[in-house]
Design a protein around this motif. Structure first.
Motif, PDB file in Angstrom:
ATOM      1  N   LYS A 128      44.741 -24.098  14.296  1.00  0.00           N
ATOM      2  CA  LYS A 128      43.935 -25.153  14.920  1.00  0.00           C
ATOM      3  C   LYS A 128      44.129 -26.492  14.225  1.00  0.00           C
ATOM      4  CE  LYS A 128      40.106 -23.608  11.990  1.00  0.00           C
ATOM      5  NZ  LYS A 128      38.767 -22.999  11.927  1.00  0.00           N
ATOM      6  N   PHE A 129      43.903 -27.559  15.007  1.00  0.00           N
ATOM      7  CA  PHE A 129      43.780 -28.907  14.463  1.00  0.00           C
ATOM      8  C   PHE A 129      42.291 -29.225  14.344  1.00  0.00           C
ATOM      9  CE2 PHE A 129      48.052 -29.269  16.383  1.00  0.00           C
ATOM     10  CZ  PHE A 129      48.751 -29.820  15.313  1.00  0.00           C
ATOM     11  N   VAL A 130      41.912 -29.870  13.261  1.00  0.00           N
ATOM     12  CA  VAL A 130      40.498 -30.165  13.026  1.00  0.00           C
ATOM     13  C   VAL A 130      40.331 -31.620  12.596  1.00  0.00           C
ATOM     14  CG1 VAL A 130      38.489 -29.649  11.583  1.00  0.00           C
ATOM     15  CG2 VAL A 130      39.957 -27.784  12.398  1.00  0.00           C
ATOM     16  N   ILE A 131      39.381 -32.320  13.248  1.00  0.00           N
ATOM     17  CA  ILE A 131      39.020 -33.679  12.834  1.00  0.00           C
ATOM     18  C   ILE A 131      37.999 -33.568  11.706  1.00  0.00           C
ATOM     19  CG2 ILE A 131      38.086 -35.913  13.553  1.00  0.00           C
ATOM     20  CD1 ILE A 131      38.661 -35.033  16.477  1.00  0.00           C
ATOM     21  N   ILE A 132      38.303 -34.141  10.551  1.00  0.00           N
ATOM     22  CA  ILE A 132      37.359 -34.140   9.439  1.00  0.00           C
ATOM     23  C   ILE A 132      36.310 -35.223   9.687  1.00  0.00           C
ATOM     24  CG2 ILE A 132      37.111 -34.342   6.943  1.00  0.00           C
ATOM     25  CD1 ILE A 132      38.759 -31.903   7.989  1.00  0.00           C
ATOM     26  N   ASP A 133      35.036 -34.876   9.501  1.00  0.00           N
ATOM     27  CA  ASP A 133      33.938 -35.805   9.775  1.00  0.00           C
ATOM     28  C   ASP A 133      34.150 -37.112   9.018  1.00  0.00           C
ATOM     29  OD1 ASP A 133      31.575 -36.886  10.634  1.00  0.00           O
ATOM     30  OD2 ASP A 133      30.303 -35.700   9.315  1.00  0.00           O
ATOM     31  N   PRO A 134      34.396 -38.217   9.737  1.00  0.00           N
ATOM     32  CA  PRO A 134      34.689 -39.479   9.044  1.00  0.00           C
ATOM     33  C   PRO A 134      33.429 -40.147   8.501  1.00  0.00           C
ATOM     34  CG  PRO A 134      34.735 -39.820  11.403  1.00  0.00           C
ATOM     35  CD  PRO A 134      34.487 -38.348  11.202  1.00  0.00           C
ATOM     36  N   THR A 135      33.606 -40.977   7.506  1.00  0.00           N
ATOM     37  CA  THR A 135      32.504 -41.770   6.960  1.00  0.00           C
ATOM     38  C   THR A 135      32.244 -42.953   7.882  1.00  0.00           C
ATOM     39  OG1 THR A 135      33.097 -41.156   4.704  1.00  0.00           O
ATOM     40  CG2 THR A 135      31.704 -43.102   4.972  1.00  0.00           C
ATOM     41  N   ASP A 136      30.983 -43.120   8.290  1.00  0.00           N
ATOM     42  CA  ASP A 136      30.639 -44.235   9.156  1.00  0.00           C
ATOM     43  C   ASP A 136      30.894 -45.569   8.453  1.00  0.00           C
ATOM     44  OD1 ASP A 136      29.797 -42.405  11.070  1.00  0.00           O
ATOM     45  OD2 ASP A 136      27.724 -42.420  10.345  1.00  0.00           O
ATOM     46  N   GLY A 137      31.082 -46.609   9.236  1.00  0.00           N
ATOM     47  CA  GLY A 137      31.360 -47.922   8.665  1.00  0.00           C
ATOM     48  C   GLY A 137      30.803 -49.034   9.516  1.00  0.00           C
ATOM     49  N   THR A 154      39.070 -44.851   8.564  1.00  0.00           N
ATOM     50  CA  THR A 154      40.156 -43.872   8.547  1.00  0.00           C
ATOM     51  C   THR A 154      39.642 -42.510   8.990  1.00  0.00           C
ATOM     52  OG1 THR A 154      41.310 -45.027   6.767  1.00  0.00           O
ATOM     53  CG2 THR A 154      41.876 -42.719   7.109  1.00  0.00           C
ATOM     54  N   VAL A 155      40.310 -41.943   9.977  1.00  0.00           N
ATOM     55  CA  VAL A 155      39.966 -40.614  10.488  1.00  0.00           C
ATOM     56  C   VAL A 155      41.091 -39.656  10.104  1.00  0.00           C
ATOM     57  CG1 VAL A 155      39.496 -39.222  12.535  1.00  0.00           C
ATOM     58  CG2 VAL A 155      38.648 -41.584  12.401  1.00  0.00           C
ATOM     59  N   THR A 156      40.714 -38.540   9.478  1.00  0.00           N
ATOM     60  CA  THR A 156      41.690 -37.555   9.014  1.00  0.00           C
ATOM     61  C   THR A 156      41.705 -36.339   9.930  1.00  0.00           C
ATOM     62  OG1 THR A 156      41.420 -38.244   6.710  1.00  0.00           O
ATOM     63  CG2 THR A 156      42.359 -36.062   7.094  1.00  0.00           C
ATOM     64  N   VAL A 157      42.905 -35.881  10.250  1.00  0.00           N
ATOM     65  CA  VAL A 157      43.086 -34.670  11.049  1.00  0.00           C
ATOM     66  C   VAL A 157      43.889 -33.669  10.216  1.00  0.00           C
ATOM     67  CG1 VAL A 157      44.028 -33.674  13.172  1.00  0.00           C
ATOM     68  CG2 VAL A 157      43.043 -35.990  13.194  1.00  0.00           C
ATOM     69  N   GLN A 158      43.436 -32.415  10.205  1.00  0.00           N
ATOM     70  CA  GLN A 158      44.124 -31.376   9.453  1.00  0.00           C
ATOM     71  C   GLN A 158      44.606 -30.261  10.371  1.00  0.00           C
ATOM     72  OE1 GLN A 158      41.353 -29.939   6.511  1.00  0.00           O
ATOM     73  NE2 GLN A 158      41.557 -31.761   5.209  1.00  0.00           N
ATOM     74  N   LEU A 159      45.738 -29.669  10.006  1.00  0.00           N
ATOM     75  CA  LEU A 159      46.187 -28.422  10.615  1.00  0.00           C
ATOM     76  C   LEU A 159      45.685 -27.301   9.713  1.00  0.00           C
ATOM     77  CD1 LEU A 159      47.890 -26.879  12.725  1.00  0.00           C
ATOM     78  CD2 LEU A 159      49.856 -27.152  11.195  1.00  0.00           C
ATOM     79  N   GLN A 160      44.894 -26.374  10.271  1.00  0.00           N
ATOM     80  CA  GLN A 160      44.241 -25.357   9.465  1.00  0.00           C
ATOM     81  C   GLN A 160      44.558 -23.947   9.948  1.00  0.00           C
ATOM     82  OE1 GLN A 160      40.023 -26.156   9.516  1.00  0.00           O
ATOM     83  NE2 GLN A 160      40.206 -28.038   8.313  1.00  0.00           N
ATOM     84  N   ASP A 161      44.344 -22.972   9.046  1.00  0.00           N
ATOM     85  CA  ASP A 161      44.413 -21.577   9.443  1.00  0.00           C
ATOM     86  C   ASP A 161      43.048 -21.134   9.967  1.00  0.00           C
ATOM     87  OD1 ASP A 161      42.758 -21.100   7.261  1.00  0.00           O
ATOM     88  OD2 ASP A 161      44.280 -20.077   6.064  1.00  0.00           O
ATOM     89  N   GLN A 162      42.900 -19.877  10.244  1.00  0.00           N
ATOM     90  CA  GLN A 162      41.650 -19.393  10.861  1.00  0.00           C
ATOM     91  C   GLN A 162      40.436 -19.563   9.956  1.00  0.00           C
ATOM     92  OE1 GLN A 162      41.202 -15.090  11.313  1.00  0.00           O
ATOM     93  NE2 GLN A 162      42.987 -14.756   9.982  1.00  0.00           N
ATOM     94  N   TYR A 163      40.678 -19.719   8.645  1.00  0.00           N
ATOM     95  CA  TYR A 163      39.566 -19.836   7.701  1.00  0.00           C
ATOM     96  C   TYR A 163      39.300 -21.271   7.255  1.00  0.00           C
ATOM     97  CZ  TYR A 163      39.985 -14.779   7.481  1.00  0.00           C
ATOM     98  OH  TYR A 163      40.030 -13.449   7.814  1.00  0.00           O
TER      99      TYR A 163
END
Length: 280
Positions: A163-172, A179-188
């Protein structure tokens, strides 16, 4: 007198340290193995005496690091060499320990091998966070061997990408991009840094008045986009699998753009009226 001292010195036994060849094969234990009944097979542990009697009579206990377990269905065999060295085989194994019982000390330096035929097998006890550590002796007496000696390094690594996951960004604020970070993750939820898909890209969408979204360049499982907005508002973030990777893209987040630093007073254009009433 000197000759007598020399003769006695030569007759005294020379102390030499025992050495441990740690188990191998545990440097890439997949998180995906957790809870599946899959086991990683290790190579044998070999303890080599430097002198007779280095391995003392009695039990010595090897303990697995936190985050892993031994396969209790695979009790490793114990094989010895060297005059008079003897030990019970197989070793006694629990989920966390292997106990070797030495019944006779050697009278000539020998070796003791654990898991040469029936191997030591291990598996992770959690999918995340990823675990690592060394198998260590927590009880028993072996010359020059103690609780810091490495009997085998175990390292858990991420599983297959799911899955791809959007990491909760810090409001501004509207004054600067967020900056919005997206990660490629495994099932865990572990970041996937290898395996052939670690550089697969995905598209980030931002609604309302926001700009800066688009294709995210994923490198070793992580990519970023700088999102800007000149309007104080909440922006919703979503993903789109435009590169047809087949990975899940259900992740969503929102980010709040607050007003910027005060810079001016502004008269808002009033509604015209009549002399009969005040105009606000």
């Amino acid at each position: 007198v000197i000759a007598v001292v020399l003769i006695l010195a030569l007759a005294m036994p020379v102390s030499a340290a025992a050495t441990v060849t740690p188990a191998g094969g545990g440097d890439a234990i997949a998180a995906d193995d957790f809870g599946t009944g899959a086991w990683t097979t290790l190579t044998a542990i070999v303890i080599t005496e430097g002198a007779a009697g280095d391995i003392a009579v009695g039990d010595f206990v090897l303990t697995i690091p936190s985050g892993f377990e031994f396969n209790t269905g695979s009790a490793p065999d114990v094989v010895v060499t060297g005059a008079d060295l003897a030990a019970t085989t197989p070793a006694a194994v629990t989920a966390t320990t292997i106990t070797v019982t030495v019944t006779s000390a050697s009278t000539a330096a020998g070796t003791l091998t654990i898991g040469g035929t029936t191997p030591i097998q291990v598996s992770p006890t959690q999918g995340t966070p990823l675990s690592s550590g060394n198998i260590q002796m927590t009880s028993g007496t072996i010359d020059s061997v103690d609780g810091t000696t490495n009997f085998g390094t175990l390292t858990e690594v991420h599983g297959a990408a799911t899955k791809f996951v959007i990491i909760d960004p810090t409001d501004g604020t509207v004054d600067a991009a967020i900056t919005v970070t997206v990660q490629l993750q495994d099932q865990y939820g572990n970041i996937v840094t290898s395996g052939g898909h670690e550089n697969d890209d995905v598209t980030l969408n931002a609604d309302r008045s926001a700009t800066g979204d688009g294709l995210v360049d994923i490198i070793s499982g992580v990519g970023t986009k700088d999102i800007s907005d000149q309007v104080a508002e909440t922006v919703n973030l979503t993903l789109d699998d435009t590169e047809t990777t087949g990975f899940n893209v259900d992740s969503t987040q929102d980010v709040i753009f607050a007003h910027g630093v005060a810079t001016k007073f502004v008269i808002i254009d009033p509604t015209d009226g009549t002399v009969d009433a005040a105009i606000t």
